[in-house]
Design an enzyme around this catalytic site. Sequence first.
Site, PDB file in Angstrom:
ATOM      1  N   ARG A   1      53.446  82.204  26.076  1.00 24.78           N
ATOM      2  CA  ARG A   1      54.142  82.593  27.464  1.00 24.78           C
ATOM      3  C   ARG A   1      53.506  82.060  28.600  1.00 24.78           C
ATOM      4  O   ARG A   1      52.018  82.088  28.394  1.00 24.78           O
ATOM      5  CB  ARG A   1      54.967  83.757  27.433  1.00 24.78           C
ATOM      6  CG  ARG A   1      55.992  84.323  26.331  1.00 24.78           C
ATOM      7  CD  ARG A   1      56.140  85.657  26.387  1.00 24.78           C
ATOM      8  NE  ARG A   1      57.070  85.975  25.614  1.00 24.78           N
ATOM      9  CZ  ARG A   1      57.063  87.199  24.693  1.00 24.78           C
ATOM     10  NH1 ARG A   1      56.381  87.953  24.894  1.00 24.78           N
ATOM     11  NH2 ARG A   1      57.990  86.946  23.654  1.00 24.78           N
TER      12      ARG A   1
ATOM     13  N   ARG B   1      63.236  90.294  31.106  1.00 26.40           N
ATOM     14  CA  ARG B   1      61.912  89.639  31.009  1.00 26.40           C
ATOM     15  C   ARG B   1      61.809  88.224  31.197  1.00 26.40           C
ATOM     16  O   ARG B   1      60.874  87.689  31.673  1.00 26.40           O
ATOM     17  CB  ARG B   1      61.252  90.213  29.643  1.00 26.40           C
ATOM     18  CG  ARG B   1      59.898  89.740  29.358  1.00 26.40           C
ATOM     19  CD  ARG B   1      59.317  90.280  28.078  1.00 26.40           C
ATOM     20  NE  ARG B   1      59.876  89.506  26.897  1.00 26.40           N
ATOM     21  CZ  ARG B   1      59.861  89.963  25.677  1.00 26.40           C
ATOM     22  NH1 ARG B   1      59.087  90.980  25.487  1.00 26.40           N
ATOM     23  NH2 ARG B   1      60.235  89.079  24.674  1.00 26.40           N
TER      24      ARG B   1
ATOM     25  N   ARG C   1      66.637  86.859  18.752  1.00 16.32           N
ATOM     26  CA  ARG C   1      65.945  87.931  18.831  1.00 16.32           C
ATOM     27  C   ARG C   1      67.273  89.317  18.874  1.00 16.32           C
ATOM     28  O   ARG C   1      66.834  90.199  17.996  1.00 16.32           O
ATOM     29  CB  ARG C   1      65.131  88.049  20.100  1.00 16.32           C
ATOM     30  CG  ARG C   1      63.946  87.180  19.712  1.00 16.32           C
ATOM     31  CD  ARG C   1      63.126  87.022  21.125  1.00 16.32           C
ATOM     32  NE  ARG C   1      61.925  86.219  20.612  1.00 16.32           N
ATOM     33  CZ  ARG C   1      60.514  86.725  20.755  1.00 16.32           C
ATOM     34  NH1 ARG C   1      60.247  87.767  21.055  1.00 16.32           N
ATOM     35  NH2 ARG C   1      59.706  85.778  20.408  1.00 16.32           N
TER      36      ARG C   1
HETATM   37  P1  ADP Z   1      58.461  94.096  23.785  1.00 15.67           P
HETATM   38  O1  ADP Z   1      56.832  94.060  23.630  1.00 15.67           O
HETATM   39  O2  ADP Z   1      59.011  95.362  22.610  1.00 15.67           O
HETATM   40  O3  ADP Z   1      59.080  93.078  23.252  1.00 15.67           O
HETATM   41  P2  ADP Z   1      58.165  94.297  26.376  1.00 15.67           P
HETATM   42  O4  ADP Z   1      57.201  95.491  26.816  1.00 15.67           O
HETATM   43  O5  ADP Z   1      57.862  93.021  26.784  1.00 15.67           O
HETATM   44  O6  ADP Z   1      59.055  94.636  25.019  1.00 15.67           O
HETATM   45  O7  ADP Z   1      59.337  94.924  27.476  1.00 15.67           O
HETATM   46  C1  ADP Z   1      60.440  94.082  27.822  1.00 15.67           C
HETATM   47  C2  ADP Z   1      61.053  94.315  29.135  1.00 15.67           C
HETATM   48  O8  ADP Z   1      61.277  95.443  29.252  1.00 15.67           O
HETATM   49  C3  ADP Z   1      59.797  94.045  30.063  1.00 15.67           C
HETATM   50  O9  ADP Z   1      60.354  93.218  31.165  1.00 15.67           O
HETATM   51  C4  ADP Z   1      59.471  95.468  30.650  1.00 15.67           C
HETATM   52  O10 ADP Z   1      58.890  95.565  31.770  1.00 15.67           O
HETATM   53  C5  ADP Z   1      60.912  96.167  30.464  1.00 15.67           C
HETATM   54  N1  ADP Z   1      60.824  97.662  29.786  1.00 15.67           N
HETATM   55  C6  ADP Z   1      59.865  98.234  29.327  1.00 15.67           C
HETATM   56  N2  ADP Z   1      60.094  99.472  29.093  1.00 15.67           N
HETATM   57  C7  ADP Z   1      61.140  99.677  29.846  1.00 15.67           C
HETATM   58  C8  ADP Z   1      61.914 100.963  30.225  1.00 15.67           C
HETATM   59  N3  ADP Z   1      61.746 102.301  29.668  1.00 15.67           N
HETATM   60  N4  ADP Z   1      63.006 101.116  30.951  1.00 15.67           N
HETATM   61  C9  ADP Z   1      63.352  99.855  31.635  1.00 15.67           C
HETATM   62  N5  ADP Z   1      62.544  98.531  31.269  1.00 15.67           N
HETATM   63  C10 ADP Z   1      61.658  98.583  30.411  1.00 15.67           C
HETATM   64  P1  5GP Z   2      56.853  88.162  20.644  1.00 13.87           P
HETATM   65  O1  5GP Z   2      57.020  86.662  20.122  1.00 13.87           O
HETATM   66  O2  5GP Z   2      57.823  88.785  21.313  1.00 13.87           O
HETATM   67  O3  5GP Z   2      55.396  88.362  20.942  1.00 13.87           O
HETATM   68  O4  5GP Z   2      56.887  88.971  19.129  1.00 13.87           O
HETATM   69  C1  5GP Z   2      57.815  88.887  18.326  1.00 13.87           C
HETATM   70  C2  5GP Z   2      57.703  89.865  17.226  1.00 13.87           C
HETATM   71  O5  5GP Z   2      56.797  89.589  16.318  1.00 13.87           O
HETATM   72  C3  5GP Z   2      57.423  91.475  17.679  1.00 13.87           C
HETATM   73  O6  5GP Z   2      58.503  92.260  16.900  1.00 13.87           O
HETATM   74  C4  5GP Z   2      56.220  91.766  17.215  1.00 13.87           C
HETATM   75  O7  5GP Z   2      56.078  93.044  17.001  1.00 13.87           O
HETATM   76  C5  5GP Z   2      56.111  90.899  16.095  1.00 13.87           C
HETATM   77  N1  5GP Z   2      54.645  90.517  15.827  1.00 13.87           N
HETATM   78  C6  5GP Z   2      53.503  90.241  16.553  1.00 13.87           C
HETATM   79  N2  5GP Z   2      52.425  90.040  15.916  1.00 13.87           N
HETATM   80  C7  5GP Z   2      52.639  90.347  14.595  1.00 13.87           C
HETATM   81  C8  5GP Z   2      52.088  90.137  13.310  1.00 13.87           C
HETATM   82  O8  5GP Z   2      50.786  90.064  13.716  1.00 13.87           O
HETATM   83  N3  5GP Z   2      52.561  90.617  12.331  1.00 13.87           N
HETATM   84  C9  5GP Z   2      53.992  90.815  12.359  1.00 13.87           C
HETATM   85  N4  5GP Z   2      54.447  90.909  11.033  1.00 13.87           N
HETATM   86  N5  5GP Z   2      54.796  90.604  13.222  1.00 13.87           N
HETATM   87  C10 5GP Z   2      54.184  90.289  14.542  1.00 13.87           C
END
Ligand code: ADP
Ligand code: 5GP
Length: 291
Positions: free
Chosen positions: A74, A167, A178
């Site tokens: 990203r 996001r 997703r």
């Molecule tokens: P993940 O790593 O689980 O995919 P992120 O940490 O990227 O999720 O969070 C997804 C989006 O939600 C981000 O834009 C983040 O700022 C927002 N976010 C995370 N926690 C909260 C919350 N408790 N309330 C509202 N927005 C949140």
């Molecule tokens: P993202 O593409 O949003 O970074 O991650 C997508 C998903 O892949 C998330 O559920 C994250 O927890 C999972 N993921 C990230 N790294 C790993 C990894 O090393 N192993 C596995 N099994 N899942 C992962």
Amino acid sequence: AVVFLIDTPFVKQQRKIKGSEVVSWSKGVLGVAQKPVVISGPSGVGKGTLIAKLMKEYPSKFGFSVSHTTRSPRVKEIDGVHYHFAGRSKMEQDISEGEFLEFAHVHGNLYGTSIEAVESVTDEGKRCILDIDVQGARSVRASSLEAIFIFVCPPSFEELEKRLRARGTETEEQIQKRLRNARAELDQSNSPGLFDHLLVNDNLEACYENLKKLLSLDDDHKDSDGCFIEDGKATACYSIMSKTESEVFLQSETGEVVKAAANLLAVDLSSLTGGAPGRTRGLKIHSINSI
Ligand code: ADP
Ligand code: 5GP
């Protein structure tokens, strides 16, 4: 059984050269390492946000396991920091050579945790945090890595969808994929024996406080941060001289022995606990002699 013989390329090479079993480490942690923390949950629930907060508040206590992935970075993601962005064939090759603790196909891409990713954090004396999907959590559960497993839930499916869209990092097609996968992941959050804790990320600050509480509550070894045999210039290499039921005697092979250690080590086998696979960990070296 000698549980700390490790098949890193270095060890394989040394074993071949010497024609005998060898033990090697770059840094040995004395004392029991803290259990790594596995955090799972559907995409967009806020795992990354919670982990970033934890690492910011406790930079010397926690370290992030940098996964490999075949997905494209990203805009703000940095190679080697957020992920190791990898080509599929190279990653598949590395997996087949046993370099990964776990891997899974997630949302159409390959993701995985290399042993090195966990070890490099543990080597720094930090507690390792893994952000991996449910399949990955299952694999780690089945591995020899003792960890704490946390699943983060959204307050509602609608809120999850809102966060994922807000996001703004995925295409509509990716978001749909997703969200579909999120349902299956949420279903698995109650899988018996898989997750130790469920956290609902409704209000971010409240959830973060709960996460912190849970980590210190679960921290079996709060007061033993472990001490280190500092890294020498090269990897110290020991061969096994003799074994008893409770001890293994190691003889230095390289001469480039780590600072605090010596040529002859006696390792207490009962102290080999709580470690990550791949290298020696949690060793109690109870007698060190120079010869
Ligand atoms: P993940 O790593 O689980 O995919 P992120 O940490 O990227 O999720 O969070 C997804 C989006 O939600 C981000 O834009 C983040 O700022 C927002 N976010 C995370 N926690 C909260 C919350 N408790 N309330 C509202 N927005 C949140
Ligand atoms: P993202 O593409 O949003 O970074 O991650 C997508 C998903 O892949 C998330 O559920 C994250 O927890 C999972 N993921 C990230 N790294 C790993 C990894 O090393 N192993 C596995 N099994 N899942 C992962």
